[in-house]
Design an enzyme around this catalytic site. Sequence first.
Site, PDB file in Angstrom:
ATOM      1  N   CYS A  58       0.836  -1.203   0.000  1.00  0.00           N
ATOM      2  CA  CYS A  58       0.000   0.000   0.000  1.00  0.00           C
ATOM      3  C   CYS A  58       0.868   1.249   0.000  1.00  0.00           C
ATOM      4  O   CYS A  58       2.000   1.239   0.501  1.00  0.00           O
ATOM      5  CB  CYS A  58      -0.901   0.050   1.230  1.00  0.00           C
ATOM      6  SG  CYS A  58      -2.134  -1.246   1.359  1.00  0.00           S
ATOM      7  N   ASP A  59       0.320   2.314  -0.539  1.00  0.00           N
ATOM      8  CA  ASP A  59       0.989   3.613  -0.444  1.00  0.00           C
ATOM      9  C   ASP A  59      -0.068   4.698  -0.577  1.00  0.00           C
ATOM     10  O   ASP A  59      -1.071   4.520  -1.284  1.00  0.00           O
ATOM     11  CB  ASP A  59       2.042   3.777  -1.539  1.00  0.00           C
ATOM     12  CG  ASP A  59       2.931   4.983  -1.279  1.00  0.00           C
ATOM     13  OD1 ASP A  59       3.875   4.857  -0.481  1.00  0.00           O
ATOM     14  OD2 ASP A  59       2.656   6.060  -1.851  1.00  0.00           O
ATOM     15  N   SER A  60       0.149   5.812   0.112  1.00  0.00           N
ATOM     16  CA  SER A  60      -0.812   6.914   0.088  1.00  0.00           C
ATOM     17  C   SER A  60      -0.121   8.234  -0.228  1.00  0.00           C
ATOM     18  O   SER A  60       1.013   8.471   0.197  1.00  0.00           O
ATOM     19  CB  SER A  60      -1.524   7.043   1.435  1.00  0.00           C
ATOM     20  OG  SER A  60      -2.230   5.872   1.775  1.00  0.00           O
TER      21      SER A  60
END
Length: 227
Positions: free
Chosen positions: A91-93
Site C-alpha cells: 500500500c501507499d498513500s
Amino acid sequence: MTEPTDQTAAPVLLLASASPARLATLRSAGLDPLVLVSGVDEERALDGYPDLAPDEVPLLLARAKASAVATLLESDDAPADVPDDVLVLGCDSVLELDGEVHGKPADAAEAVARWQRMRGRSGVLHTGHWVVDLRDGSAGGTGATIGAVSSTTVHFADVSDAEIEAYVATGEPLAVAGAFTTDGLGGAFVRGIEGDHHTVVGVSLPLLRDLLAECGVAWTSLWGPRG
C-alpha cells in the site's frame, strides 16, 4: 472474476508496510496479517515515470512494495519464519493538492507550510493497493498480481497558525502521507471526508475485499487468528 470460496484452506495475508495505522485497521476488521516491510526506495521506484497522474503514483509504489516482498519470499534469502505461500499486500498513500502530489513531509518546516496551504481547503487522498498471490495452486493460488486505487476527498478545518505549530510539534504529521491523520491527533482538524474513510487511514477495506475476491479469496475466510 474467480469466485471466492470459504472451502479453500484459510489464506494468510502479509502486509508489506511498516504503517501501524494500516495494521491496526486490518486487525480491527478481524484480520491477523503478518508484516514484512519492503524497504523500497520510493524516489528510486518513481525514477523514469515523470508524467504519472497523482492517483498513479501510490499505485506504482504499492506495486513496487508488494513485488519486492514477493521476490524476497521466493528467493533463498526469504525469512525462515515467514511462509512463502501468502497473499502479499502493498500500500501507499499520497495527498493531491492543486494537482501536486504530497507524501510525508521531509521536516517540520515543510509540515507547517503544507498545513498553511491546506487549511480551510480540500484535497484528495489517494491510496494505492497491490496484491500478489503467492499461494500454491493446490491451495487455491491464482498467481494474480493486481491492484487498484481508492480516492477520498478530505475537507480541512481552517486551523490557526498556533494550532498548526502545536500539531507539528507532536511529530505526528511527519510520519504520515499528507501530514495529517483522521484517527489520531489530526482528527479535529478534518471537517469531513467524501468516500471510504479507511482510505485516509491507509488501506481501503472495501477495495481490498474486491481485490482478494479477484484472487478467489473470501473476505470472511481471513477472519480470526492465522492457522
